[in-house]
Design a protein around this motif. Structure first.
Motif, mmCIF file in Angstrom:
data_model
loop_
_atom_site.group_PDB
_atom_site.id
_atom_site.type_symbol
_atom_site.label_atom_id
_atom_site.label_comp_id
_atom_site.label_asym_id
_atom_site.label_seq_id
_atom_site.Cartn_x
_atom_site.Cartn_y
_atom_site.Cartn_z
ATOM 1 N N VAL A 53 0.831 -1.068 -0.068
ATOM 2 C CA VAL A 53 -0.156 0.036 -0.084
ATOM 3 C C VAL A 53 0.799 1.196 -0.093
ATOM 4 O O VAL A 53 0.738 2.211 -0.840
ATOM 5 C CB VAL A 53 -1.091 0.072 1.243
ATOM 6 N N CYS A 54 1.951 1.441 0.771
ATOM 7 C CA CYS A 54 2.759 2.467 1.070
ATOM 8 C C CYS A 54 3.592 2.897 -0.314
ATOM 9 O O CYS A 54 3.517 3.671 -0.949
ATOM 10 C CB CYS A 54 3.693 2.138 1.949
ATOM 11 N N ALA A 55 4.133 1.641 -0.872
ATOM 12 C CA ALA A 55 4.940 1.656 -2.160
ATOM 13 C C ALA A 55 3.938 2.363 -3.334
ATOM 14 O O ALA A 55 4.508 2.919 -3.992
ATOM 15 C CB ALA A 55 5.489 0.270 -2.584
ATOM 16 N N ALA A 56 2.628 1.490 -3.375
ATOM 17 C CA ALA A 56 1.936 1.945 -4.423
ATOM 18 C C ALA A 56 1.584 3.528 -4.620
ATOM 19 O O ALA A 56 1.456 4.024 -5.627
ATOM 20 C CB ALA A 56 0.535 1.084 -4.400
ATOM 21 N N VAL A 57 1.659 4.041 -3.274
ATOM 22 C CA VAL A 57 1.098 5.451 -3.287
ATOM 23 C C VAL A 57 2.410 6.382 -3.403
ATOM 24 O O VAL A 57 2.289 7.506 -4.052
ATOM 25 C CB VAL A 57 0.454 5.779 -2.080
ATOM 26 N N ILE A 58 3.518 6.027 -2.829
ATOM 27 C CA ILE A 58 4.639 7.081 -2.493
ATOM 28 C C ILE A 58 5.763 7.011 -3.646
ATOM 29 O O ILE A 58 6.423 8.101 -3.579
ATOM 30 C CB ILE A 58 5.319 6.885 -1.150
ATOM 31 N N PHE A 59 5.618 6.068 -4.584
ATOM 32 C CA PHE A 59 6.514 6.035 -5.541
ATOM 33 C C PHE A 59 5.785 6.360 -6.924
ATOM 34 O O PHE A 59 4.802 5.658 -7.267
ATOM 35 C CB PHE A 59 7.300 4.865 -5.581
ATOM 36 N N SER A 60 6.455 7.463 -7.478
ATOM 37 C CA SER A 60 5.997 7.849 -8.984
ATOM 38 C C SER A 60 6.162 6.896 -9.875
ATOM 39 O O SER A 60 5.916 7.245 -11.159
ATOM 40 C CB SER A 60 6.402 9.117 -9.131
ATOM 41 N N ASP A 61 6.918 5.803 -9.743
ATOM 42 C CA ASP A 61 7.522 5.112 -10.508
ATOM 43 C C ASP A 61 6.423 4.240 -11.299
ATOM 44 O O ASP A 61 6.539 3.604 -12.338
ATOM 45 C CB ASP A 61 8.528 3.789 -10.156
ATOM 46 N N TRP A 131 11.132 -1.976 -4.029
ATOM 47 C CA TRP A 131 10.266 -2.080 -2.702
ATOM 48 C C TRP A 131 8.884 -2.700 -3.344
ATOM 49 O O TRP A 131 8.358 -3.457 -2.198
ATOM 50 C CB TRP A 131 10.070 -0.745 -2.333
ATOM 51 N N MET A 132 8.480 -2.355 -4.324
ATOM 52 C CA MET A 132 6.986 -2.970 -4.662
ATOM 53 C C MET A 132 7.353 -4.461 -4.839
ATOM 54 O O MET A 132 6.627 -5.403 -4.433
ATOM 55 C CB MET A 132 6.459 -2.546 -5.881
ATOM 56 N N LEU A 133 8.457 -5.053 -5.409
ATOM 57 C CA LEU A 133 8.915 -6.281 -5.776
ATOM 58 C C LEU A 133 8.880 -7.025 -4.488
ATOM 59 O O LEU A 133 8.252 -8.181 -4.191
ATOM 60 C CB LEU A 133 10.227 -6.397 -6.616
ATOM 61 N N LEU A 134 9.426 -6.541 -3.542
ATOM 62 C CA LEU A 134 9.773 -6.911 -2.370
ATOM 63 C C LEU A 134 8.457 -7.396 -1.428
ATOM 64 O O LEU A 134 8.079 -8.416 -0.831
ATOM 65 C CB LEU A 134 10.849 -6.240 -1.142
ATOM 66 N N ALA A 135 7.567 -6.121 -1.534
ATOM 67 C CA ALA A 135 6.459 -6.017 -0.960
ATOM 68 C C ALA A 135 5.366 -7.188 -1.535
ATOM 69 O O ALA A 135 4.671 -7.874 -0.624
ATOM 70 C CB ALA A 135 5.686 -4.914 -0.866
#
Length: 158
Positions: A53-61, A131-135
């Motif tokens: 959830v955090c990665a989805a929102v805080i990274f513009s990638d 970070w998303m991959l690890l999540a």
């Protein structure tokens, strides 16, 4: 590693994830319980949920950038999210049994758990975001693992 910034694609994915789950709260399968779940898998699931959830929102990638071939990862990821929505449509139209809930969809076992994990993992590939991959991996271990345990237990509860 990841570029900090708002991701509208991440928010869209989270809406696609959370809306059916909110509806599910009032449409749980008869006999459903989370009692007795493996605590280790629960820790993986909860940790993966927070991280995803955090990665989805805080990274513009994850925002749309039409770079070929990377855009194909986003398209494939989005197809998995659409399949997840279709899984829920089928579930909500079903008799809502435990078998319906832990069913396969398009050949993917425990689709309610596997489809969003696959989608978020592919989103991580598209965004080149570790970070998303690890999540997604952490979430997958917990969420898919718990669903597999529940599905296995359906036969013993009858």
């Amino acid at each position: 590693m990841g570029h900090f910034g708002f991701s509208y694609v991440g928010v869209l994915y989270l809406l696609m994830l959370f809306l059916p789950n909110i509806i599910w709260i009032k449409n749980k399968p008869q006999g459903y319980t989370s009692e007795g779940e493996n605590r280790i898998l629960g820790i993986f699931e909860n940790t993966g949920q927070v991280l995803a959830v955090c990665a989805a929102v805080i990274f513009s990638d994850f925002n749309i950038r039409p770079e070929f071939p990377w855009i194909l990862w986003l398209i494939i990821s989005f197809v998995f999210m659409l399949m997840y929505e279709l899984y829920w449509v089928r579930y909500f139209r079903s008799p809502k049994t435990l078998s319906d809930f832990y069913s396969s969809f398009a050949g993917i076992p425990v689709a309610g758990a596997a489809l969003p994990v696959i989608a978020f993992f592919l989103l991580g590939i598209y965004g080149k975001n570790i970070w998303m991959l690890l999540a997604a991996v952490i979430l997958g271990i917990g969420h898919i693992g718990i669903h597999l345990e529940h599905r296995k237990g359906i036969g013993t509860k009858r």
